[in-house]
Design a protein around this motif. Structure first.
Motif, PDB file in Angstrom:
ATOM      1  N   LEU A 166       0.872  -0.958  -0.477  1.00  0.00           N
ATOM      2  CA  LEU A 166       0.061   0.143  -0.218  1.00  0.00           C
ATOM      3  C   LEU A 166       1.102   1.100  -0.544  1.00  0.00           C
ATOM      4  O   LEU A 166       1.287   1.605   0.972  1.00  0.00           O
ATOM      5  CB  LEU A 166      -0.822   0.007   1.288  1.00  0.00           C
ATOM      6  CG  LEU A 166      -1.668  -1.621   1.826  1.00  0.00           C
ATOM      7  CD1 LEU A 166      -2.001  -1.494   3.095  1.00  0.00           C
ATOM      8  CD2 LEU A 166      -2.300  -1.757   0.313  1.00  0.00           C
TER       9      LEU A 166
ATOM     10  N   LEU B 122      -0.635  -1.238  -4.376  1.00  0.00           N
ATOM     11  CA  LEU B 122      -1.912  -0.086  -4.434  1.00  0.00           C
ATOM     12  C   LEU B 122      -1.736   1.051  -4.639  1.00  0.00           C
ATOM     13  O   LEU B 122      -0.577   1.356  -3.490  1.00  0.00           O
ATOM     14  CB  LEU B 122      -2.799  -0.267  -3.485  1.00  0.00           C
ATOM     15  CG  LEU B 122      -4.368  -1.304  -3.620  1.00  0.00           C
ATOM     16  CD1 LEU B 122      -5.354  -1.572  -2.766  1.00  0.00           C
ATOM     17  CD2 LEU B 122      -4.927  -0.632  -5.386  1.00  0.00           C
TER      18      LEU B 122
ATOM     19  N   PHE C 204      -9.291  -8.199  -6.959  1.00  0.00           N
ATOM     20  CA  PHE C 204      -9.474  -6.574  -6.863  1.00  0.00           C
ATOM     21  C   PHE C 204     -11.183  -5.851  -6.911  1.00  0.00           C
ATOM     22  O   PHE C 204     -11.864  -5.523  -5.931  1.00  0.00           O
ATOM     23  CB  PHE C 204      -8.833  -5.613  -7.068  1.00  0.00           C
ATOM     24  CG  PHE C 204      -8.597  -3.972  -7.173  1.00  0.00           C
ATOM     25  CD1 PHE C 204      -8.515  -3.092  -6.235  1.00  0.00           C
ATOM     26  CD2 PHE C 204      -9.392  -3.935  -7.972  1.00  0.00           C
ATOM     27  CE1 PHE C 204      -9.316  -2.228  -6.184  1.00  0.00           C
ATOM     28  CE2 PHE C 204     -10.361  -2.084  -7.767  1.00  0.00           C
ATOM     29  CZ  PHE C 204      -9.518  -2.261  -6.274  1.00  0.00           C
TER      30      PHE C 204
ATOM     31  N   SER D 279       3.576   4.711  -8.682  1.00  0.00           N
ATOM     32  CA  SER D 279       2.731   3.400  -9.253  1.00  0.00           C
ATOM     33  C   SER D 279       4.006   3.095 -10.814  1.00  0.00           C
ATOM     34  O   SER D 279       4.080   1.856 -11.164  1.00  0.00           O
ATOM     35  CB  SER D 279       0.802   2.886 -10.444  1.00  0.00           C
ATOM     36  OG  SER D 279       1.185   3.157  -9.147  1.00  0.00           O
TER      37      SER D 279
ATOM     38  N   TYR E  93     -11.650  -0.117   2.206  1.00  0.00           N
ATOM     39  CA  TYR E  93      -9.750  -0.829   1.889  1.00  0.00           C
ATOM     40  C   TYR E  93     -10.323  -2.098   3.236  1.00  0.00           C
ATOM     41  O   TYR E  93      -9.721  -2.613   2.456  1.00  0.00           O
ATOM     42  CB  TYR E  93      -9.300   0.385   2.055  1.00  0.00           C
ATOM     43  CG  TYR E  93      -8.654   1.145   1.264  1.00  0.00           C
ATOM     44  CD1 TYR E  93      -7.792   1.008   0.547  1.00  0.00           C
ATOM     45  CD2 TYR E  93      -8.454   2.840   1.833  1.00  0.00           C
ATOM     46  CE1 TYR E  93      -7.429   1.220  -1.039  1.00  0.00           C
ATOM     47  CE2 TYR E  93      -8.539   2.992   0.459  1.00  0.00           C
ATOM     48  CZ  TYR E  93      -7.554   2.485  -0.879  1.00  0.00           C
ATOM     49  OH  TYR E  93      -6.752   3.503  -1.463  1.00  0.00           O
TER      50      TYR E  93
END
Length: 425
Positions: free
Chosen positions: A94, A190, A344, A366, A408
């Motif tokens: 995360l 994520l 997901f 990312s 979440y």
């Protein structure tokens, strides 16, 4: 581009600019969010130390293990870890960044680092959407899950990184090459996404490649009263026309096809002009800078050949150089056969969340995670919210924020419970 119970409840902030408490007690997760927003991590001198100390405090409160990684003087990554029951499996990462972009305070209704909450529950602060909300949502979802006595096979790591808002070159770009990152054994990540004004939630499975191009035009100098031939300005005019004609064609393509998003076309903007020494002197050299963002569907080699052709067509003495040239075009699978995406999307389906798959129109950390071979999704659970990242009066409603924690708290168990993959034995 965020639950459980605290020993102490924080007071709500009344509408206005003072930030003083006059209202009823608010949800402790919101109080924590607002506390984080008040830490001034704005460029060019973000207070990273205060942010790390704040996050370490929360990690200790949650019983997470923590360590810091010094990337260079003043640039620190904080890693908080919730160990899984099977540490041999690849982990869930995360990620969030601690820095925020500058503000023009005169354009804000409330001071941008006081986290004022108005009567509608809108919390105004730089970083409210980008992305201090997500950082706290991660932590509060873990608080809720731990309070419920949950545990999962896969380890969950939280990373809080610096420098994202100025390219990540002293942050995630360096970090992914470090042994400390490799030791995280990442399986799926994520990171941040964008708000969505509609009912849908934007999910980003890839990003554009940012190119910063500087074109230099050399030409004949002379007195400003004469018609000089072969000037730098004439060549620059041709260069600018070529680049902006392409910009207009991409703008029209986006406008004419409702199925396309900004992430599907190449955006291009003229961002810098240089040249000239005096009003009455024709300069021998001029330069122009362009910010170009290229989707992964475009052939990068072919586009550079097009840039070279535009420069050749402008005349002799026209050259170009790159100040940024990202060649990574990795995208994360969104096929239902992919176990990470299945987990997901399945968790979102249970919550009846409408997802809109997109290519991120700008750039986030990312891209560095994908570049070293790990699937990553950009997702900030903020629907029915105007997109105000980097804008004046950036805000997030407290109910949207709290719903993000709920989301979440569904996503993390699904991801951390993905069964062992063939590559994991």
């Amino acid at each position: 581009m965020c639950f459980g119970s605290f020993a102490t409840l924080g007071p709500a902030m009344a509408p206005g600019k003072t930030g003083k408490s006059t209202g009823p007690l608010e949800d402790p997760s919101v109080t924590l969010f607002r506390e984080y927003l008040r830490i001034d991590t704005v460029h060019p001198k973000p207070d990273y130390e205060a942010a790390i100390q704040f996050l370490e405090r929360i990690g200790t409160d949650l019983g997470l293990t923590g360590k810091t990684v010094d990337l260079s003087p003043g640039y620190v990554v904080l890693i908080l870890t919730w160990p899984g029951t099977n540490p041999h499996l690849r982990s869930i990462l995360l990620n969030s960044h601690t820095d925020v972009v500058p503000v023009f305070e005169e354009h804000w209704t409330y001071p941008p680092f006081e986290a004022v909450k108005d009567s509608q529950g809108n919390i105004y602060a730089r970083g409210a959407q980008d992305m201090k909300c997500v950082s706290i949502q991660y932590l509060e979802a873990i608080r809720r899950l731990k309070t419920e006595g949950k545990s999962f096979a896969r380890t969950i790591h939280l990373t809080f990184v610096p420098d994202e808002e100025v390219g990540g070159h002293k942050g995630m770009e360096v970090f992914v090459q470090r042994p400390e990152f490799r030791a995280l054994n990442v399986g799926f990540a994520l990171d941040e996404g964008l708000a969505s004004p509609s009912d849908t939630f934007s999910v980003f499975y890839g990003e554009k490649s940012p190119w910063w191009i500087k074109v230099k035009c050399m030409g004949s100098p002379g007195h400003g009263s004469r018609f000089i031939s072969n000037t730098a300005a004439e060549k620059m005019h041709k260069v600018i026309n070529s680049f902006l004609a392409f910009r207009e064609s991409e703008r029209q393509r986006l406008k004419s096809d409702s199925s396309l998003t900004l992430g599907d076309v190449t955006s291009l903007n003229l961002t810098m002009l240089e040249g000239g020494v005096s009003f009455n002197v024709v300069p021998s050299e001029m330069a122009v800078g362009f910010d170009v963002r290229i989707p992964p569907t475009m052939d990068l080699k072919a586009f550079e050949e097009q840039v070279a052709a535009w420069c050749r067509d402008a005349g002799d003495g026209v050259t170009y150089e790159f100040f940024q040239k990202c060649m990574d075009q990795n995208v994360t699978s969104t096929e239902e056969s992919d176990p990470w995406w299945k987990a997901f999307s399945g968790a979102c389906s249970v919550r009846k969340l409408q997802l809109k798959l997109e290519i991120f129109p700008a750039a986030t950390d990312s891209r560095y995670i994908r570049a070293v071979g790990h699937p990553a999704i950009g997702f900030s659970p903020m629907n029915r919210t105007p997109v105000l990242l980097h804008d004046h009066n950036e805000f997030l409603n407290e109910q949207v924020f709290l719903r993000g924690i709920d989301i979440y708290a569904r996503l993390l168990p699904a991801l951390a419970s993905v069964p062992p993959l063939p590559t994991e034995g």
